[in-house]
Design a protein around this motif. Structure first.
Motif, PDB file in Angstrom:
ATOM      1  N   MET A  96       0.979  -1.571  -0.436  1.00 44.57           N
ATOM      2  CA  MET A  96      -0.139   0.037  -0.137  1.00 44.57           C
ATOM      3  C   MET A  96       1.242   1.240   0.037  1.00 44.57           C
ATOM      4  O   MET A  96       1.911   0.727   1.034  1.00 44.57           O
ATOM      5  CB  MET A  96      -0.659  -0.182   1.528  1.00 44.57           C
ATOM      6  CG  MET A  96      -1.972   1.290   1.713  1.00 44.57           C
ATOM      7  SD  MET A  96      -3.116   0.853  -0.334  1.00 44.57           S
ATOM      8  CE  MET A  96      -3.603   2.110  -0.357  1.00 44.57           C
ATOM      9  N   HIS A  97       0.607   2.365  -1.052  1.00 45.13           N
ATOM     10  CA  HIS A  97       1.148   3.689  -1.145  1.00 45.13           C
ATOM     11  C   HIS A  97       0.685   4.300  -0.018  1.00 45.13           C
ATOM     12  O   HIS A  97      -0.377   4.773   0.465  1.00 45.13           O
ATOM     13  CB  HIS A  97       0.825   4.511  -2.570  1.00 45.13           C
ATOM     14  CG  HIS A  97       1.550   5.420  -2.543  1.00 45.13           C
ATOM     15  ND1 HIS A  97       2.942   5.488  -3.655  1.00 45.13           N
ATOM     16  CD2 HIS A  97       1.524   6.525  -2.349  1.00 45.13           C
ATOM     17  CE1 HIS A  97       3.196   6.323  -3.030  1.00 45.13           C
ATOM     18  NE2 HIS A  97       2.176   7.558  -2.883  1.00 45.13           N
ATOM     19  N   GLY A  98       1.906   4.558   0.988  1.00 42.35           N
ATOM     20  CA  GLY A  98       1.520   4.920   2.554  1.00 42.35           C
ATOM     21  C   GLY A  98       1.379   6.578   2.137  1.00 42.35           C
ATOM     22  O   GLY A  98       2.079   6.989   1.999  1.00 42.35           O
ATOM     23  N   GLU A  99       1.180   6.790   3.503  1.00 43.32           N
ATOM     24  CA  GLU A  99       1.130   8.451   3.888  1.00 43.32           C
ATOM     25  C   GLU A  99       2.477   9.361   3.893  1.00 43.32           C
ATOM     26  O   GLU A  99       2.699   9.604   4.759  1.00 43.32           O
ATOM     27  CB  GLU A  99       0.188   8.495   4.771  1.00 43.32           C
ATOM     28  CG  GLU A  99      -1.663   7.766   4.789  1.00 43.32           C
ATOM     29  CD  GLU A  99      -2.267   8.513   6.186  1.00 43.32           C
ATOM     30  OE1 GLU A  99      -2.077   9.464   6.439  1.00 43.32           O
ATOM     31  OE2 GLU A  99      -2.732   7.458   6.356  1.00 43.32           O
ATOM     32  N   THR A 100       3.004   9.765   2.836  1.00 45.70           N
ATOM     33  CA  THR A 100       4.112   9.612   2.735  1.00 45.70           C
ATOM     34  C   THR A 100       4.526  11.401   2.837  1.00 45.70           C
ATOM     35  O   THR A 100       3.431  11.518   1.964  1.00 45.70           O
ATOM     36  CB  THR A 100       5.237   9.289   1.283  1.00 45.70           C
ATOM     37  OG1 THR A 100       6.358  10.143   1.739  1.00 45.70           O
ATOM     38  CG2 THR A 100       3.967   9.678   0.660  1.00 45.70           C
ATOM     39  N   PRO A 101       5.189  12.078   3.860  1.00 46.04           N
ATOM     40  CA  PRO A 101       5.368  13.052   3.987  1.00 46.04           C
ATOM     41  C   PRO A 101       4.903  14.101   2.539  1.00 46.04           C
ATOM     42  O   PRO A 101       4.936  15.290   2.090  1.00 46.04           O
ATOM     43  CB  PRO A 101       6.707  13.650   4.343  1.00 46.04           C
ATOM     44  CG  PRO A 101       7.274  12.545   4.434  1.00 46.04           C
ATOM     45  CD  PRO A 101       6.667  11.413   3.635  1.00 46.04           C
ATOM     46  N   VAL A 102       6.228  13.572   1.364  1.00 43.74           N
ATOM     47  CA  VAL A 102       6.033  14.258  -0.373  1.00 43.74           C
ATOM     48  C   VAL A 102       5.068  14.628  -0.863  1.00 43.74           C
ATOM     49  O   VAL A 102       4.851  13.967  -1.970  1.00 43.74           O
ATOM     50  CB  VAL A 102       6.662  14.022  -0.752  1.00 43.74           C
ATOM     51  CG1 VAL A 102       8.653  14.519   0.161  1.00 43.74           C
ATOM     52  CG2 VAL A 102       7.807  12.314  -0.494  1.00 43.74           C
TER      53      VAL A 102
END
Length: 220
Positions: A96-102
């Motif tokens: 899952m493409h998580g909640e990256t800051p960028v």
């Protein structure tokens, strides 16, 4: 070395599967999973084509290759359903493409992915204590990433995982040849995130366990 989060031309990667696998093999990787970005519109096309490559070409490399998918920017209420669809389509590993800051990933993505039981939550950003505790309970691995930008919160992820007992894996999120980093650089990034040498070795064991589990699941 094992990399369970990579991309090909089937999403935003630069290489066709054959070249990605060959380059990884030469660098020294022993297992690799291709996990192209997908949503409802591309899931079946992407997984079907990568799976065809794995089944036909996999025997010709000195590296274990797997067909996976990275569910990306899925509305949180649909993540559980999409995880099931990905597995039904043949994805051996669901990332899952998580909640990256960028990137503007929707709030609630990390929690929904953990509840859905994905295999790996990639670059989860400023993940909460409650989410890390749930990941530990459900056996969802959290990613320490070597990729710039996504890596900004590696230290936060590592610290919470240590305290709450969640499993970690180190992945490259490779999109191009230069992203297939060396063993030494992988280790340096992991230690720079605050892991001890023994904890880094455990990330490698965690990755091996995921590969073995997925191969068993596929064989059934």
């Amino acid at each position: 070395m094992i990399d369970l989060h990579t991309h090909t031309v089937f999403s935003d990667g630069e290489l066709i599967p054959a070249e990605l696998v060959r380059r990884a093999e030469v660098v020294g990787y022993k297992a690799l999973c291709m996990t192209d970005h997908a949503d409802e519109s591309t899931l079946y096309f992407t997984v079907e084509n990568i799976l065809r490559f794995v089944k036909r070409h996999g025997y010709f490399y000195d590296i274990t290759i797997l067909a996976g998918v990275e569910l990306t920017h899925i509305p949180p209420p649909l993540i559980g359903e999409m995880t099931l669809k990905a597995r039904e389509a043949g994805a051996q590993i669901v990332v899952m493409h998580g909640e990256t800051p960028v990137e503007p990933v929707a709030p609630g993505t990390n929690l929904a992915a953990i509840e859905a039981g994905v295999d790996i939550l990639a670059h989860p950003g400023l993940i909460t204590e409650e989410e890390v505790a749930l990941a530990a309970e459900k056996g969802v691995a959290l990613e320490i990433t070597t990729r710039g930008g996504h890596s900004y919160t590696n230290g936060h992820v590592a610290a919470l995982a240590r305290r709450l007992g969640a499993r970690l894996v180190v992945n490259n999120d490779a999109h191009s040849p230069r992203d297939l980093v060396s063993r030494e650089l992988r280790r340096t990034i992991a230690l720079g995130a605050g892991l001890t040498t023994e904890e880094y070795r455990q990330t490698e064991a965690n990755a091996r366990e995921i590969v073995e589990r997925c191969l068993r699941r596929t064989a059934r």
